[in-house]
Each structure stands twice: as structure tokens, then as C-alpha cells.
Design an enzyme around this catalytic site. Structure first.
Site, mmCIF file in Angstrom:
data_model
loop_
_atom_site.group_PDB
_atom_site.id
_atom_site.type_symbol
_atom_site.label_atom_id
_atom_site.label_comp_id
_atom_site.label_asym_id
_atom_site.label_seq_id
_atom_site.Cartn_x
_atom_site.Cartn_y
_atom_site.Cartn_z
ATOM 1 N N SER A 105 0.834 -1.195 0.000
ATOM 2 C CA SER A 105 0.000 0.000 0.000
ATOM 3 C C SER A 105 0.872 1.251 0.000
ATOM 4 C CB SER A 105 -0.895 0.000 1.245
ATOM 5 O OG SER A 105 -1.690 1.156 1.279
ATOM 6 N N GLY A 106 0.582 2.176 -0.923
ATOM 7 C CA GLY A 106 1.347 3.414 -1.024
ATOM 8 C C GLY A 106 2.508 3.343 -1.982
ATOM 9 N N THR A 110 -2.116 2.078 -7.926
ATOM 10 C CA THR A 110 -3.290 2.690 -8.563
ATOM 11 C C THR A 110 -2.869 3.698 -9.622
ATOM 12 O OG1 THR A 110 -4.591 2.386 -6.539
ATOM 13 C CG2 THR A 110 -5.395 4.004 -8.129
ATOM 14 N N ASN A 157 -0.883 5.464 2.972
ATOM 15 C CA ASN A 157 -1.219 5.937 1.630
ATOM 16 C C ASN A 157 -2.482 6.774 1.709
ATOM 17 O OD1 ASN A 157 -1.653 6.307 -1.070
ATOM 18 N ND2 ASN A 157 -2.006 4.172 -1.570
ATOM 19 N N SER A 160 -5.398 4.859 -0.805
ATOM 20 C CA SER A 160 -5.172 3.413 -0.825
ATOM 21 C C SER A 160 -6.402 2.681 -1.348
ATOM 22 C CB SER A 160 -4.848 2.920 0.590
ATOM 23 O OG SER A 160 -4.694 1.524 0.616
ATOM 24 N N SER A 161 -6.189 1.780 -2.301
ATOM 25 C CA SER A 161 -7.293 0.950 -2.806
ATOM 26 C C SER A 161 -7.632 -0.087 -1.736
ATOM 27 C CB SER A 161 -6.881 0.243 -4.105
ATOM 28 O OG SER A 161 -6.637 1.162 -5.120
ATOM 29 N N GLY A 390 -1.508 -4.668 -2.025
ATOM 30 C CA GLY A 390 -0.191 -5.261 -1.808
ATOM 31 C C GLY A 390 -0.109 -5.962 -0.466
ATOM 32 N N GLU A 392 0.446 -6.666 3.255
ATOM 33 C CA GLU A 392 0.200 -5.750 4.368
ATOM 34 C C GLU A 392 0.647 -6.374 5.681
ATOM 35 O OE1 GLU A 392 -3.868 -4.507 4.355
ATOM 36 O OE2 GLU A 392 -3.570 -3.115 2.686
#
Length: 1008
Positions: A105-106, A110, A157, A160-161, A390, A392
């Protein structure tokens, strides 16, 4: 060449070509490129992307053109090269491809997916079809909608998705996008009701509160203060510097309009979001008699009921009780206060999750290739783009992180298998012996999670399906019993000495990316994903048709039995297995995203943090697989084309097969021991050999460039000279043609000009070519002189000087005077004629004296006059105009000169009237003009003659025109004062006389 270098100062552009294949060398090169602003690096055809945490100008149209249609190694590393390679492979081979974007994440996944989408949109639809443009617009703008409802701000992030997304883009046979389909995976529903400190709920909640107009908020019973609502204030980070919720709300509304969302559906979606916000503020009390929950603030529940289109009492009943059918009897069981809060949160999560799934479905309808206006056949090809969460590792890792990390394990397994498979297939195609590659196979971890009856998900499902009260603690105990011999699983009961794990709470899995500790709290409830049938029936019976269609299972009556729903974990496992199978059927391309630091700084490179990502992304394994014996490979044609300049045998053109040419180069440089010859490619074992080839090529390029420049410039110069000669020849011929044509047209126009009355004066001369302008001007002068000669040939020579004066007078008066004596004979010197002057002897004697004194050459004009002076007195005088002076003579004193003559150069102009009077004013620069009235015994018109004499002299002497004014009221200067002279008609026939009239003068002119 991208794989080799962009310049030594930027490091190595392809990790496969590192001299030392170690983790330290990998990290040093990655860090060096990041510090130099190079965020993309290759591992063969895999792109490693480091989040720059700043805006970079790498994606404009010039970059699109730079990478369009190029091979991946022809330009510096860029995500556009990978996107173009996937598109080219799909278009050339008519084979489905996919792009897998992974990272934590981050790391920029995306953004990478959006960049790829924009590139594909930029290089397609060359013909400009409107429907294809619409599809492209929907594909791009759908990102705004999905990010609003599926993305959130986390501690890692700001965007973040919180769901996985796989998008298939369908292309027709021309390679134009004609539609697509989106699959979403595991929306993080728990975020709807709970956020960690520093995080936010989904963007849609804050966009509504910040961006909606006041009347909409009033209709939804909301205020802009997010701290009033429990579901959106828990993280304490409602405002984020990098996010503009007001602007994003407008973007989402525009995207919904472009995507084809109906107005009523959009209104319903925001009503659902508002209802979820209000649900967080529902509080429960306890009935007095029993320990049964009841709604404590019915005003809030009434608002929610209105937004959802249901009855308030039915909503309260669904939140506070549960209807159970057993043995044909229907029993209503009240919920405890704790269960009511659980039911409320489950209700909110289910509503939002179902709404998100509907949004994805609605977008799929808009981009369905069969429903679009573009002609589509099933023979079209597909590019899949996977943007999924991603790996985590949080301080508190729960069921969601467990599923996410399982997904990443499956993708890593697929990644290694496909890369190995690609390498093996290429070696087999080329006839190269395959060498075994040591790498970590994470299948053991995938089996730990998904294996039937023995895996974590199977144990979790078994616990969820058990009769009676099953707790998270019991689930942990079951895992410790069944997985106690697995070296990738541990918990406190298996390792009592490990105090980092809490008793009856934590378990640890050794993932390929590192050890992750999970808390079992909530696993049972999240896996069951329980939502009572009462809530489903409530929403199915809503007055809102959209809500009703979202909950079709609510149509079942209380007594109808239903299958036990599939658990969330099993559903997610099935979807991931299906996804992996789908990806395996396509030709994959990879983007591995790396996060340089945790503080979102564009300059900080956290070695420890990045090294961890490099390890869990399997980048080193990727390099090892790619360098399984051979670091580089290139087709014979391309190799010969690039390196043929190295040897004299192959330069400039090798006469033989490409294979022989390549072999000749390798043998001459003594690299035989470091290469293998495949069927169509040369395999190079060590990067040093490739670097040596490049260095040799670089040394050969400058003289070749100089040689080519010399010949090119010489050839261009010769070509330019030939063109210039041809141009001048054409210009010369054309000029002669135009001249000849023009002269012939003149000959035709002036053919009978001698027989015309005006001798061709009124013939219009055609506009000449620019080259003949000088000649035509000369011809016009010649024609004018000829015409003048033809006119003058019938006039005696002795009359021609007078004719010249008459022409000068005509030009000066410009037809403004009634009569100027044109028809009579002009004699000029009238005082020397006995017809006017009986004392000619005295006049001639006096003029002889003046001529000897002033040395004038000739007399231009002389006559008797009436002269007015500055004292308004009139006197009879004689005026003589010579080529040097103007003399005033006294006839009564034998024509004695009144004073020294006035230089003729003092004359500034003349003024006369338009009538027949003989008034003429000679303007002088002294401020005392000569005001005269010409006199003759026979009353002749002599004003025109005097004007002609002076005008002709002026033109001949000073080469300019004398100013002559013709006006009814003549002005003059007498004694440096301006006066007007009026012409007055009088019956007195004593001759003309000047009289004072106020401050002015009047010339009394006899009427007969």
C-alpha cells in the site's frame, strides 16, 4: 539502449545486467537511480517502479510518441514501454495479455494502472470513431467513481485501494478498445464502521459532506461537520492536505454522468451513503422489563428509514430483533444491546458492500462490448490490468490482512511459475539446454492457507459451521492442533517461550515476504459475514426500486429455507483461484511497485524498508531466473543491425545470413566461450560481454557519424545546387514568357493608337510583371512624349513657349477659375508694348538700368496694376516680374523703380478669385504681400498669364509646384496683419479700385 545504460551517471537500467548479482548491488543501483530521478528500472521485461512522491513530467504526449511502437529495450526504462509491449503483443499475435501490478500500500499501484490506461487510450482509435472514444472515456472516468467508493486514506497511503480490481479491456481486430469488464475483490467492509487512528473511511463519505450543495445536504439531513458522525470521525483525520474532497465530488458526479448513471440512481447512491453515516449515530438502550435492546434515538432511525425508503418501525424491528423459523413456527427473538450494535454495524457494512458491487456492475453495463455501439465479435482480444492490494503488515492484522496476504502469495506463486515457464519455453524454442534455478517456491504457504480439510480457511469454515457457540479462541485452538507440525505456522501454545504472541489471540505465518502476526479476534464473525434475513427482507421491501433490486434474496418469506451462505474466506479463495487461472491463460507483463519511505518524501530512500519490499516482491528471484545461465539475449537480425559497425567484415553491409554475420562479430571479438547460439537468438552469458560490445560500438559510432554527415551534407549540397539551377532556369524561361506575353498584349492594345483622337491617352495599361515595372514606366514616358509630339506638331514653334505657360496655368488653377485668357495670345511683357504703354522708351531705358544693376536675365511678365498698400491706399503702378526680382515702377516718374526689387525667392504662393476680376495676391515671406489688380486698355484677362509665368518659372527653377489658392474671399498679409479681400460689384465705371471695409479690403469691380 535501455537495458544497458542511459548514461553511466544513472546506473544500470536493467538489473539483469548487474555485474555482481547480490542484494547489496541490487539495492545500491535502485537507490542510485532513485536519487538521480530515475523511477523506472527493468528486470528483463518486468518494470520496477519506485513511487517518486512528487509530480513528474514523464507522461505527456511527447513521451507517448517516443514509446509508441518501439521495442521495450529501444528507449530508457518506462512504464509506457511495458504498456506498449503488452498492446503490441496482443495486436500482433492476436493473443490475450495481462499486466499485473503489485506492491504494498502506497507504492503507486493505482497510479500505475491509471497511467497504463491513459497510454492505451492515447495510442488507440486512430480513425477517431465516436463510440470508441466513448468507451475510452468511460474506461478512464470509471476510475474516479471506483476510487471514491473503494479507496481510503490509510497511515501508509492517502489514496489506498481498499479492494482488488481486475479490468479486462476488449479490443477489436484493429486494436481499438470496444469495451471491458471489471471484477472487484474483497472490499474492506470493516472500514465502514471502524478506522484506526490517523485513517479515514472511504472517500465517498467525506466527498458528500464537503462537496455536496447545501440543499442536497439539507435533504439528506446532514451537516458539513464530520465530527458529528461516529462512522467518519474515529480516525481523527477528516481533512487531508493531498485530497480536495469538494473537487473530487464534482469529478465523481461528472464521471457518473459520462458513464451513463441515471439521475435517480445517483440520488439513491448518495442517499445510501447518507444512511450509512446516520447509522453510525444510532444508539441503543435496554427495555425496562427485559434485557432487550431498543433504539434510543428514534429521530435518527426515522431519518435512515426515509433515506432507505422503508417504514421506521420495520427498520427498528430489524435492528433490535431477529425472526427465526423453527418447526413451522415463527419466533421473534429480541437482541441484546451488544448484539444490536453488532447488527447495526453488519447492516451498514452490508449496505455499503452491496452498493459498491452494484456500482461495479453498472460500470460493466456501460462498457459491455456487446452492448456498445461498436461492432464486436468474440474473436477480439483482451488486455487485463490487475491492480490489487499489496502485502500488508500492520500493528494489528486481522481477517482482511490474512486474505490480502494470501492473495499476494498466490500472485507471487503465479509470478515465479510464469517467469520460469517463459524462460523454459524460450530455451526450448532456441534449443538451449535449461539449467535448474534455485528459488523459493511459496506453494507450501499457499497450501497452508487453502488446502482442503487442513488449511487455515478450511479450519475456519469448519468452526463457522459448527453448532453451538464457537469463539475465535476455539478456532485458534483447532489450528494449533491441526497445524502443529507445519514449519510455516506457529502460535503461543506451540511456542510458549515466544512472548511476542499473546495467549489465545495471536498466530503467526511465515510468508515469503516476512513473518506476519494475526489476531484471531473477529475471524469467525468476518468469515461468516452474518447479516440477518430480516435486514435483507427490509431492504427488498423498500420503496426505492434500486435498493429493492440490490437485495433479491430478501423476497424469501420467513418460513422458506435457504442454503447456508458461502463464507467470506471461501468466496475470496474461489475468486482468487479463478483470477490466477485467468491470468495464467494470458501472456503476462509485470509492474513491481516499491515504496521508498514511510513519510511520503520525494528525497528519502529508506534502505531497510525498501530491502524488505525487494525481498517479499521476489525481485532477486526474478533476476536469478532471468539470468539462469544467460544475462542477455537478442535476435540475430537485431544484433547484426546494432553491432555490424564493429567489424570490417560486416560493415557497412554483410553479404550472408544474419547468423553468419553475428558469428563473425563474436569470433572477431573472441567471445565464443561466453555465448550460445539459439535458433533465432544469441544468448550472452555475462553482462561484461555485453558491456564490452557496447563500448566497442560506442567507439565506432563517432567516425561513422562523421563519415555519414560528410557524405550527407555533400549530397544535400549537390542536390540543392541542382535544384537552384533548375529553379533559375525555370524562372528565366518563365520571366521571358511573361515579358513576351506582356509586350504582345501592349502591341495589341496600342495597335491603332495613331488613328485615335487622344492618341491612346485613355487606354488602360495592364499591370506589368514586377520584373517589367521599370521598363513599363519608361514605355509610358515614351508614349506620353510621342503623344505630346503628335499634338504639338501642328503648333508653330514661336507659339509653343506661350502654350507651355498656358499649360502651367491650367495645372496651377485646376479649372477653378472661370476664365484665365486661354483663347487669346499671351505676350507676357505688356509694358514694352505700345498697345498698352505709350511711353515704352522710358520703360525700356529704366529696365536697362535695372538689368545692369541686378543682372536679371529676362522679364517673365509686366503690366499696369492697381496696387493696395498696408495703409489701404490704392495707387497706379507698373509691375515687372523677372527671373530674379519683382519690381514696382511708377509710370508717372518715367517708370522709376519705387525701391529695390523683391527677390523672387521670397514668393511663397499666389491667391486669385474664381471670377473674372483681375485681383491677384503675391504672398511673400516678409509678411507684406503684393495686392494687385491687373489693368489693360482692352480689358484683357491676364491673371492666368501671370499665374502661368510664375508657375512655369517655379517648376523649371525650383523643381516643385508653386502654391496657388483660388477662393472667393482672398486673404493676405499687409503690415504683418492678416486681412481679407472681398470682391464687390459696382455700377460705377471709373475702373477697379480698392476700398477699406472694416479691418479688411474690398475690390470694387465694375459690373460692366
Amino acid at each position: 539502449m535501455a537495458g544497458i545504460h542511459e548514461g553511466p551517471e544513472y546506473g544500470i537500467g536493467d538489473f539483469v545486467l548487474l555485474r555482481d548479482l547480490t542484494l547489496d548491488a541490487f539495492m545500491e543501483n535502485l537507490k542510485h537511480r532513485f536519487e538521480k530521478g530515475k523511477i523506472y528500472t527493468y528486470i528483463g521485461e518486468v518494470v520496477v517502479s519506485v513511487n517518486p512522491y512528487r509530480s513528474v513530467d514523464l507522461y505527456n504526449q511527447s513521451y507517448v510518441e517516443e514509446y509508441r511502437g518501439r521495442e521495450i529495450y529501444e528507449r530508457p526504462p518506462h512504464i509506457f514501454a511495458l504498456a506498449d509491449n503488452a498492446y503490441k503483443t496482443m495486436k500482433r499475435n492476436a493473443r490475450d495479455t495481462c499486466i499485473v501490478i503489485s506492491g504494498e500500500s502506497g507504492a503507486g499501484k493505482t497510479e500505475a494502472s491509471k497511467i497504463i490506461m491513459r497510454y492505451i487510450a492515447a495510442v488507440t482509435n486512430v480513425s477517431g470513431q465516436k463510440e470508441v472514444e466513448r468507451v475510452k472515456d468511460v474506461l478512464i472516468k470509471s476510475n474516479n467513481i471506483l476510487e471514491a467508493f473503494g479507496n481510503a486514506k490509510t497511515n501508509r497511503n492517502d489514496n489506498s485501494s481498499r479492494f482488488g480490481k481486475y479490468m479486462d479491456i476488449n479490443f477489436d481486430f484493429k486494436g481499438d478498445p470496444v469495451g471491458g469488464h471489471i471484477n472487484n475483490y474483497l472490499l474492506e467492509k470493516s472500514r465502514v464502521v471502524y478506522q484506526q487512528d490517523g485513517e479515514r473511511n472511504f472517500h465517498s463519505f467525506y466527498q458528500l459532506l464537503s462537496g455536496a450543495q447545501d440543499d442536497r445536504l439539507s435533504k439528506l439531513k446532514l451537516t458539513r461537520d464530520s465530527t458529528q458522525y461516529h462512522y467518519v470521525r474515529q480516525g481523527g483525520s477528516a481533512k487531508v492536505d493531498s485530497i480536495n474532497d469538494r473537487r473530487d465530488f464534482k469529478s465523481v458526479m461528472d464521471a457518473m454522468k459520462a458513464t451513463g448513471f441515471a439521475f435517480m440512481h445517483v440520488e439513491t447512491l448518495w442517499s445510501i451513503v447518507a444512511a450509512v453515516i446516520h447509522l453510525g449515530n444510532v444508539e441503543f438502550g435496554v427495555a425496562e422489563e427485559e434485557d432487550i435492546a431498543c433504539v434510543g434515538n428514534q429521530s435518527v432511525s426515522n431519518i435512515i428509514a426515509g433515506l432507505l425508503g422503508v417504514r421506521p418501525d420495520q427498520l427498528e424491528k430489524a435492528l433490535c430483533s431477529r425472526t427465526i423459523a423453527a418447526g413451522g413456527n415463527v419466533v421473534e427473538k429480541g437482541l441484546t444491546k451488544k448484539d444490536a450494535y453488532f447488527a447495526r454495524d453488519a447492516f451498514a457494512k452490508a449496505i455499503y458492500d452491496r452498493m459498491f458491487s452494484w456500482i461495479v456492475g453498472r460500470i460493466n453495463e456501460a462498457i459491455d462490448p456487446k452492448a456498445s455501439g461498436v461492432r464486436y465479435t468474440s474473436k477480439g482480444t483482451v488486455i487485463g490490468v490487475l491492480d490489487i492490494y499489496g502485502f500488508e503488515i500492520f500493528d494489528n492484522n486481522s481477517f482482511e490482512q490474512f486474505c490480502i496476504n494470501y492473495c499476494n502469495e498466490k500472485l507471487q506463486q503465479l509470478f515465479i511459475e510464469l517467469v520460469l515457464k517463459q524462460e523454459q519455453e524460450e530455451y526450448m524454442r532456441e534449443g538451449i539446454e535449461w539449467q535448474h534455478v534455485d528459488y523459493f517456491n511459496n506453494k507450501v504457504i499457499c497450501d497452508l492457507v487453502e488446502q482442503p480439510h487442513k488449511g487455515v480457511l478450511a479450519i475456519l469454515d469448519e468452526a463457522c459451521l459448527s453448532v453451538g457457540k464457537v469463539t475465535d479462541k476455539m478456532f485458534l485452538q483447532a489450528m494449533s492442533q491441526k497445524l502443529n507440525h507445519h514449519d510455516r505456522f506457529t502460535c503461543r501454545s506451540l511456542v510458549p517461550s515466544d512472548k511476542t504472541l499473546d495467549h489465545d489471540k495471536d498466530f503467526r505465518i511465515k510468508h515469503y515476504a516476512g513473518d506476519v502476526t494475526y489476531s484471531v479476534e473477529g475471524f469467525i464473525d468476518k468469515n461468516r459475514d452474518t447479516l440477518f434475513q430480516d435486514c435483507k427482507r427490509l431492504l427488498f421491501n423498500s420503496d426505492n426500486e434500486l435498493l429493492k433490486c440490490m437485495w433479491p434474496e430478501g423476497k424469501l418469506s420467513v418460513t422458506e429455507t435457504t442454503k447456508r451462505p458461502i463464507t467470506a474466506g471461501t468466496s475470496f479463495k474461489s475468486s482468487i483461484i479463478s483470477l490466477v487461472q485467468n491470468l495464467a491463460s494470458k501472456e503476462p507483463h509485470y509492474v513491481r511497485c516499491v515504496k521508498p519511505n514511510e513519510i511520503k518524501s520525494p528525497v528519502v530512500f529508506d534502505d531497510t524498508r525498501v530491502k524488505h519490499q525487494v525481498m517479499y516482491l521476489g525481485l532477486m528471484e526474478n533476476v536469478r531466473v532471468r539470468r539462469a545461465g544467460f544475462a542477455y539475449r537478442m535476435g540475430y537480425t537485431r544484433f547484426l543491425q546494432r553491432y555490424k559497425c564493429i567489424t570490417s567484415k560486416t560493415w557497412p553491409k554483410f553479404r550472408g545470413s544474419d547468423f553468419d554475420g553475428v558469428k563473425s562479430i563474436i569470433q572477431e571479438l573472441n567471445f565464443d566461450s561466453d555465448v550460445k547460439y539459439g535458433r533465432s537468438k544469441l544468448f550472452i552469458r555475462s553482462p561484461q560481454t555485453l558491456f564490452s560490445l557496447e563500448e566497442t560500438r560506442d567507439s565506432k559510432i563517432p567516425p561513422i557519424v562523421l563519415f555519414l554527415q560528410t557524405h550527407w551534407r555533400g549530397g544535400m549540397a549537390r542536390s540543392r545546387v541542382k535544384k537552384m539551377r533548375a529553379i533559375y532556369l525555370i524562372m528565366g524561361r518563365y520571366r521571358k514568357y511573361k515579358m513576351r506575353s506582356y509586350i504582345m498584349s501592349l502591341v495589341e492594345r496600342f495597335r491603332n493608337v495613331r488613328n485615335k483622337k487622344d492618341y491612346g491617352k485613355n487606354i488602360q495599361w495592364p499591370r506589368p510583371p514586377s520584373v517589367l515595372e521599370g521598363l513599363v514606366s519608361m514605355l509610358q514616358r515614351i508614349h506620353n512624349r510621342w503623344r505630346a509630339n503628335m499634338i504639338l506638331r501642328n503648333i508653330p514653334k514661336e507659339d509653343r513657349p506661350a502654350l507651355r505657360l498656358k499649360c502651367a496655368a491650367s495645372d496651377a488653377l485646376k479649372g477653378q477659375r472661370i476664365d484665365y485668357g486661354l483663347k487669346r495670345k499671351w505676350e507676357s511683357n505688356y509694358l514694352s508694348s505700345t498697345k498698352d504703354n505709350s511711353s515704352t522708351h522710358d520703360f525700356v531705358s529704366q529696365m536697362s538700368v535695372l538689368k545692369s544693376q541686378d543682372h536679371y536675365s529676362r522679364v517673365l511678365f509686366s503690366s499696369f496694376v492697381k496696387k493696395a498698400n498696408k495703409f489701404n491706399k490704392t495707387a497706379d503702378r507698373g509691375v515687372v516680374i523677372t527671373d530674379k526680382y519683382i519690381y514696382k515702377l511708377d509710370p508717372k516718374k518715367k517708370f522709376k523703380a519705387m525701391r529695390k526689387g523683391t527677390p523672387i525667392s521670397d514668393v511663397t504662393g499666389l491667391a486669385v478669385s474664381p471670377e473674372r476680376d483681375q485681383l491677384i495676391v503675391v504672398h511673400l515671406n516678409s509678411g507684406n504681400d503684393l495686392v494687385l489688380c491687373l489693368q489693360s486698355k482692352v480689358n484683357e484677362e491676364r491673371v492666368g498669364e501671370m499665374v502661368g509665368a510664375l508657375a512655369s518659372f517655379w517648376r523649371r527653377t525650383y523643381k516643385k509646384e508653386l502654391k496657388v489658392t483660388v477662393a472667393k474671399n482672398v486673404s493676405c498679409m499687409l503690415g504683418n496683419k492678416q486681412r481679407n479681400i472681398f470682391i464687390r460689384s459696382t455700377a460705377v465705371n471709373g475702373g477697379p479700385v480698392f476700398k477699406k471695409e472694416g479691418q479688411d479690403l474690398a475690390l470694387m469691380w465694375p459690373s460692366t
